[in-house]
Scaffold this active site. Structure first.
Site, PDB file in Angstrom:
ATOM      1  N   ASN A   9       0.631  -1.351  -0.184  1.00 33.36           N
ATOM      2  CA  ASN A   9       0.270  -0.117  -0.050  1.00 33.36           C
ATOM      3  C   ASN A   9       0.848   1.167  -0.168  1.00 33.36           C
ATOM      4  O   ASN A   9       1.339   1.578   1.180  1.00 33.36           O
ATOM      5  CB  ASN A   9      -1.168  -0.134   1.304  1.00 33.36           C
ATOM      6  CG  ASN A   9      -1.686   1.050   1.425  1.00 33.36           C
ATOM      7  OD1 ASN A   9      -1.813   2.182   0.401  1.00 33.36           O
ATOM      8  ND2 ASN A   9      -2.297   1.243   2.453  1.00 33.36           N
ATOM      9  N   LYS A  11       0.228   4.263  -0.240  1.00 34.69           N
ATOM     10  CA  LYS A  11      -0.581   5.315   0.274  1.00 34.69           C
ATOM     11  C   LYS A  11      -0.142   6.760  -0.544  1.00 34.69           C
ATOM     12  O   LYS A  11      -0.524   6.568  -1.868  1.00 34.69           O
ATOM     13  CB  LYS A  11      -0.061   5.984   1.624  1.00 34.69           C
ATOM     14  CG  LYS A  11      -0.181   4.253   2.659  1.00 34.69           C
ATOM     15  CD  LYS A  11       0.083   4.755   3.986  1.00 34.69           C
ATOM     16  CE  LYS A  11       0.020   3.453   4.707  1.00 34.69           C
ATOM     17  NZ  LYS A  11      -0.043   3.380   6.216  1.00 34.69           N
ATOM     18  N   HIS A  95      -9.308   1.137   5.360  1.00 35.93           N
ATOM     19  CA  HIS A  95      -8.148   1.415   5.844  1.00 35.93           C
ATOM     20  C   HIS A  95      -8.370   2.131   7.057  1.00 35.93           C
ATOM     21  O   HIS A  95      -9.178   3.091   6.932  1.00 35.93           O
ATOM     22  CB  HIS A  95      -7.186   2.075   4.796  1.00 35.93           C
ATOM     23  CG  HIS A  95      -5.943   1.832   5.249  1.00 35.93           C
ATOM     24  ND1 HIS A  95      -5.552   2.790   6.195  1.00 35.93           N
ATOM     25  CD2 HIS A  95      -4.592   0.929   5.391  1.00 35.93           C
ATOM     26  CE1 HIS A  95      -3.900   2.566   6.407  1.00 35.93           C
ATOM     27  NE2 HIS A  95      -3.647   1.544   5.857  1.00 35.93           N
ATOM     28  N   GLU A  97      -6.712   4.872   8.123  1.00 38.28           N
ATOM     29  CA  GLU A  97      -6.389   6.088   7.803  1.00 38.28           C
ATOM     30  C   GLU A  97      -7.592   6.712   7.182  1.00 38.28           C
ATOM     31  O   GLU A  97      -8.017   7.860   7.168  1.00 38.28           O
ATOM     32  CB  GLU A  97      -5.060   6.294   6.904  1.00 38.28           C
ATOM     33  CG  GLU A  97      -3.760   5.939   7.729  1.00 38.28           C
ATOM     34  CD  GLU A  97      -2.620   5.471   6.786  1.00 38.28           C
ATOM     35  OE1 GLU A  97      -2.842   5.675   5.688  1.00 38.28           O
ATOM     36  OE2 GLU A  97      -1.950   5.123   7.404  1.00 38.28           O
ATOM     37  N   GLU A 167      -5.329  -4.901  10.570  1.00 37.98           N
ATOM     38  CA  GLU A 167      -4.271  -4.026  10.903  1.00 37.98           C
ATOM     39  C   GLU A 167      -4.656  -3.360  12.408  1.00 37.98           C
ATOM     40  O   GLU A 167      -5.457  -2.442  12.219  1.00 37.98           O
ATOM     41  CB  GLU A 167      -4.324  -3.029   9.781  1.00 37.98           C
ATOM     42  CG  GLU A 167      -4.114  -3.741   8.243  1.00 37.98           C
ATOM     43  CD  GLU A 167      -3.563  -2.547   7.439  1.00 37.98           C
ATOM     44  OE1 GLU A 167      -2.201  -2.683   7.022  1.00 37.98           O
ATOM     45  OE2 GLU A 167      -4.074  -1.597   7.129  1.00 37.98           O
ATOM     46  N   GLY A 173       2.437   2.071  10.690  1.00 37.08           N
ATOM     47  CA  GLY A 173       3.609   3.265  10.773  1.00 37.08           C
ATOM     48  C   GLY A 173       4.132   3.624  11.997  1.00 37.08           C
ATOM     49  O   GLY A 173       4.924   4.371  12.237  1.00 37.08           O
ATOM     50  N   SER A 212       3.396  -2.210  10.545  1.00 36.67           N
ATOM     51  CA  SER A 212       4.944  -2.326  10.656  1.00 36.67           C
ATOM     52  C   SER A 212       5.522  -3.498  10.282  1.00 36.67           C
ATOM     53  O   SER A 212       6.470  -4.151  10.652  1.00 36.67           O
ATOM     54  CB  SER A 212       5.136  -2.106  12.262  1.00 36.67           C
ATOM     55  OG  SER A 212       4.590  -0.738  12.447  1.00 36.67           O
TER      56      SER A 212
HETATM   57  P1  PGA Z   1       3.120   0.194   7.736  1.00 34.39           P
HETATM   58  O1  PGA Z   1       1.524   0.444   7.022  1.00 34.39           O
HETATM   59  O2  PGA Z   1       3.361  -0.993   7.169  1.00 34.39           O
HETATM   60  O3  PGA Z   1       3.819   1.452   7.401  1.00 34.39           O
HETATM   61  O4  PGA Z   1       2.738   0.103   9.199  1.00 34.39           O
HETATM   62  C1  PGA Z   1       0.549  -0.663   6.932  1.00 34.39           C
HETATM   63  C2  PGA Z   1      -0.693   0.041   6.350  1.00 34.39           C
HETATM   64  O5  PGA Z   1      -0.973   1.039   6.611  1.00 34.39           O
HETATM   65  O6  PGA Z   1      -1.292  -0.968   5.435  1.00 34.39           O
END
Ligand code: PGA
Length: 253
Positions: A9, A11, A95, A97, A167, A173, A212
């Site tokens: 992803n 983003k 997601h 976010e 997740e 992140g 992560s």
């Molecule tokens: P990350 O993000 O691997 O940077 O923690 C995962 C995600 O948001 O799908």
């Protein structure tokens, strides 16, 4: 036997040149392991078309990071499933976010799933609890409720049309992934829910872990029971690291 699935992803990252270079290197790696592993990437919307064209001859698939619940009309800034369908095979929905920054509710997530299924776009439904939920012991209830709500008006008969990505919000992140035991426990709770509610596809729906993921932790995570792959954010932007993740996830032990 479920095939493992690794999804990157991106983003709101990359420029056109870096996006194309990253897509091409990921496609080469995906082709090397295509016998045992599916690999997908979710570029920013602007790059979906050029990226899809650049990797068209490879096994790498392209997904969107979001989709409108509507088909067309006065929805400034939105992109519908019909517009994505020529270029994408799947779409991320819900997601964290999107849920936290854009206030997406479980109802909206459910409508986006219906819109995608209507266009035969495969769905990667993202769910996950906050750190407060985990601290209070309600993580499994929260995640089960998210899954139930998102899927309540959709009749999935084809298991490959649905992937669920667990997740935890606090792991995204943060550099702080869930433990293998916690990822396995949640993936198993989701599988048990599926077995009761959608028994015809429950054993074939893929469940991913995200939050992560790096080349250092991916192998232990994909070896966990009921975890069938990973959803990778920042590490998918580094071609070498994402290639290493793909190679490790293809390890069939
Ligand atoms: P990350 O993000 O691997 O940077 O923690 C995962 C995600 O948001 O799908």
């Amino acid at each position: 036997m479920r095939r493992r699935f690794v999804v990157g992803n991106w983003k709101m990252n990359t420029q056109l040149d870096t996006a194309l270079a990253l897509a091409r290197s990921t496609a080469s790696e995906a082709d090397l392991v295509q016998r045992v592993l599916d690999v997908g990437i979710c570029p920013p919307t602007s790059w979906i078309v050029p990226v899809s064209e650049a990797i068209a001859s490879s096994s790498l698939t392209v997904g969107a990071q979001d989709v409108s619940p509507d088909t067309d009309g006065a929805f400034t800034g939105d992109v519908s499933a019909t517009m994505l369908k020529p270029w994408c095979s799947f779409v991320l929905i819900g997601h964290s976010e999107r849920r936290s920054i854009h206030g997406e509710t479980d109802d909206l997530v459910g409508r986006k799933i219906q819109a995608s299924v209507a266009q035969a776009l495969n769905v990667v439904l993202c769910v996950g609890e906050t750190s407060a939920h985990r601290a209070s012991g309600s993580a499994e209830d929260v995640v089960r409720a998210q899954v139930r709500h998102a899927l309540r008006d959709v009749n999935f008969t084809d298991a490959s049309a649905l992937t669920i990505a667990y997740e935890p919000v606090w792991a995204i992140g943060s550099g702080q992934p869930a433990t293998v035991a916690d990822a396995e426990a949640m993936a198993t709770a989701i599988r048990v829910w599926l077995s009761t509610e959608i028994p015809s596809i429950a054993e074939r729906v893929r469940i991913l872990y995200g939050g992560s993921i790096s080349h250092g932790n991916v192998l232990d995570i994909v070896r966990a029971n009921n975890v069938d792959g990973v959803l990778v954010g920042s590490a998918s932007l580094d071609g070498e690291q994402f290639s290493a993740i793909i190679r490790l996830a293809a390890n069939t032990d």
